[in-house]
Design an enzyme around this catalytic site. Structure first.
Site, mmCIF file in Angstrom:
data_model
loop_
_atom_site.group_PDB
_atom_site.id
_atom_site.type_symbol
_atom_site.label_atom_id
_atom_site.label_comp_id
_atom_site.label_asym_id
_atom_site.label_seq_id
_atom_site.Cartn_x
_atom_site.Cartn_y
_atom_site.Cartn_z
ATOM 1 N N THR A 18 -10.839 71.411 0.599
ATOM 2 C CA THR A 18 -12.072 70.734 0.171
ATOM 3 C C THR A 18 -12.769 71.600 -0.865
ATOM 4 O O THR A 18 -12.822 72.827 -0.709
ATOM 5 C CB THR A 18 -13.047 70.478 1.345
ATOM 6 N N ARG B 18 -10.475 58.131 2.741
ATOM 7 C CA ARG B 18 -11.373 58.308 3.885
ATOM 8 C C ARG B 18 -11.108 57.122 4.810
ATOM 9 O O ARG B 18 -10.915 56.005 4.330
ATOM 10 C CB ARG B 18 -12.828 58.315 3.423
ATOM 11 N N ASP C 241 -15.826 71.771 -1.233
ATOM 12 C CA ASP C 241 -17.161 72.136 -0.748
ATOM 13 C C ASP C 241 -17.243 73.542 -0.154
ATOM 14 O O ASP C 241 -18.340 74.085 -0.018
ATOM 15 C CB ASP C 241 -17.639 71.139 0.312
ATOM 16 N N GLY D 94 -11.834 63.692 0.647
ATOM 17 C CA GLY D 94 -11.934 63.957 -0.799
ATOM 18 C C GLY D 94 -10.824 64.912 -1.229
ATOM 19 O O GLY D 94 -10.678 65.974 -0.629
ATOM 20 N N ASP E 101 -17.031 74.383 2.848
ATOM 21 C CA ASP E 101 -17.944 74.338 3.989
ATOM 22 C C ASP E 101 -17.228 74.368 5.335
ATOM 23 O O ASP E 101 -17.700 73.775 6.302
ATOM 24 C CB ASP E 101 -18.842 73.087 3.886
ATOM 25 N N ARG F 77 -22.080 68.121 -1.222
ATOM 26 C CA ARG F 77 -22.614 67.345 -0.101
ATOM 27 C C ARG F 77 -23.655 68.093 0.729
ATOM 28 O O ARG F 77 -24.818 68.052 0.403
ATOM 29 C CB ARG F 77 -21.472 66.853 0.781
ATOM 30 N N ASP G 133 -13.859 68.865 6.714
ATOM 31 C CA ASP G 133 -14.370 68.776 8.089
ATOM 32 C C ASP G 133 -14.160 67.396 8.709
ATOM 33 O O ASP G 133 -13.785 67.292 9.887
ATOM 34 C CB ASP G 133 -15.843 69.211 8.156
HETATM 35 O O1 F6P Z 1 -16.164 66.554 0.322
HETATM 36 C C1 F6P Z 1 -15.708 66.650 -0.981
HETATM 37 C C2 F6P Z 1 -16.577 65.854 -1.905
HETATM 38 O O2 F6P Z 1 -16.089 66.020 -3.219
HETATM 39 C C3 F6P Z 1 -18.067 66.170 -1.829
HETATM 40 O O3 F6P Z 1 -18.415 67.310 -2.572
HETATM 41 C C4 F6P Z 1 -18.670 64.900 -2.342
HETATM 42 O O4 F6P Z 1 -19.963 64.716 -1.862
HETATM 43 C C5 F6P Z 1 -17.765 63.865 -1.785
HETATM 44 O O5 F6P Z 1 -16.508 64.476 -1.590
HETATM 45 C C6 F6P Z 1 -17.581 62.650 -2.659
HETATM 46 O O6 F6P Z 1 -16.802 61.744 -1.980
HETATM 47 P P1 F6P Z 1 -16.087 60.503 -2.633
HETATM 48 O O7 F6P Z 1 -14.931 60.998 -3.436
HETATM 49 O O8 F6P Z 1 -15.651 59.679 -1.482
HETATM 50 O O9 F6P Z 1 -17.100 59.836 -3.521
#
Ligand code: F6P
Length: 342
Positions: free
Chosen positions: A132, A78, A134, A17, A136, A178, A109
């Site tokens: 990120t 991803r 998050d 992300g 985290d 998340r 992560d």
């Molecule tokens: O890990 C970063 C993040 O923005 C999270 O907070 C969220 O759950 C996830 O990515 C969303 O992922 P995507 O952009 O693949 O929908």
């Protein structure tokens, strides 16, 4: 003096992300590389681009005036396939074909797990840069993108408060994060939310609808009519904010509206703090490569640059700020019993 290998080329990618400040980190990597007379190539779309050998050379001119934008000019993705052994071996072969000495992975992560996996099959150096929203990742006080995401969530909560106050309504604002409640807690405190539903709290004692209703009603008794704003971290209620709002309104007669912030939290102009740590950590990553380090994340702890083994960044956990939790649950809670001693 021990003989040092002369490094010539590094590669960089942004993965997972995207986070506000990734461009600033990328710029810092490229400028530091030029400073130390290293060539840089960027792989597009994270590990996916690495596997497809989709790359571009990067020099200072390519990264001029990008640090004020979120997203990432070399794109992100991803890549589930990167977990496979064959994928890591293929990536290693591609990096060797390019004569790459070190790879900088800017991501969270999942991206760091990918980096550690690759390190098992590639002899070059790999450095992670924590990007990120998050927050985290263990080993750094804050991740790149978190501060901007909190500012965006706070701004949204402030706006929601205006309409919630006008209509005497309950609002549930769903934020990202998340598995981590950092965005929820910090934005909730910053905006004076009446309740935060966070993964870390839900783990110990999941909230029931009855407890939520009771708190809303008691706050109303204490304050009279008015607004009640709740911050809900994603995945912490079956069906999310929409389902919870429906339950509160249909089953308990509380006028309630959901608001999903979603990917808005990853866009706009990165906050100064994100641009600044991204700049420091991008340079730090290149300097770690020059120092011969590998399989570490470039981090910042109490303003000191640190290098944390990659597996620690996801195996260990930074706790939520206990003092923020305490003051939001006790001191700022309108229905908490008052006391006249500490
Ligand atoms: O890990 C970063 C993040 O923005 C999270 O907070 C969220 O759950 C996830 O990515 C969303 O992922 P995507 O952009 O693949 O929908």
């Amino acid at each position: 003096m021990s003989e040092q290998k002369q490094l010539t080329r590094i590669a960089v990618l942004t993965s997972g992300g995207d986070a506000p400040g990734m461009n600033a980190a990328l710029r810092a990597v490229v400028l530091a590389a030029e400073h130390y007379e290293l060539q840089v190539i960027g792989f597009k779309h994270g590990y996916q681009g690495l596997l497809e050998n989709d790359f571009l050379p990067l020099c200072a001119a390519d990264v001029q005036h990008i640090l004020q934008y979120s997203g990432t000019i070399i794109k992100s993705a991803r890549c589930a396939r990167f977990k496979e052994v064959e994928a890591a071996q293929q990536a290693a072969a591609i990096l060797d074909q390019h004569g790459i000495d070190g790879l900088v992975v800017i991501g969270g992560d999942g991206s760091f797990r990918g980096a550690e996996h690759l390190a098992n099959y590639w002899s070059g150096q790999i450095i992670g840069v924590p990007g990120t929203i998050d927050n985290d990742l263990y080993g750094t006080d804050v991740t790149i993108g978190f501060t901007t995401a909190v500012a965006i969530a706070m701004d949204a909560l402030d706006k929601i408060r205006d309409t919630a106050d006008a209509m005497d309504r309950v609002f549930i604002v769903e934020v990202m994060g998340r598995h981590a409640g950092f965005i929820g807690l910090n934005s909730g405190v910053a905006a004076g939310a009446e309740r935060m539903i966070l993964p870390e709290l839900q783990k110990d004692k999941p909230l029931t609808i009855a407890a939520i209703v009771k708190h809303i009603e008691r706050v109303k008794q204490v304050r009279g009519d008015g607004s009640y704003v709740m911050v809900l971290s994603e995945h912490q209620w079956p069906g999310g904010a929409v389902a919870l709002a429906e339950q509160l309104e249909a089953q308990h007669g509380l006028p309630c509206r959901p608001c999903l912030l979603g990917h808005i939290q990853r866009g706009g102009s990165p906050a100064p703090a994100d641009r600044i740590i991204a700049s420091e950590l991008g340079v730090h990553a290149v300097e770690l490569i020059l120092q011969g380090q590998t399989r570490v994340m470039a981090g910042l702890q109490a303003n000191q640059l640190v290098a944390i083994p990659l597996p620690e960044t996801w195996q260990k956990k930074n706790p939520l700020n206990a003092n923020l939790l305490r003051i939001s649950q006790d001191i700022f809670n309108p229905v908490k019993k008052r006391q006249n001693t500490l």
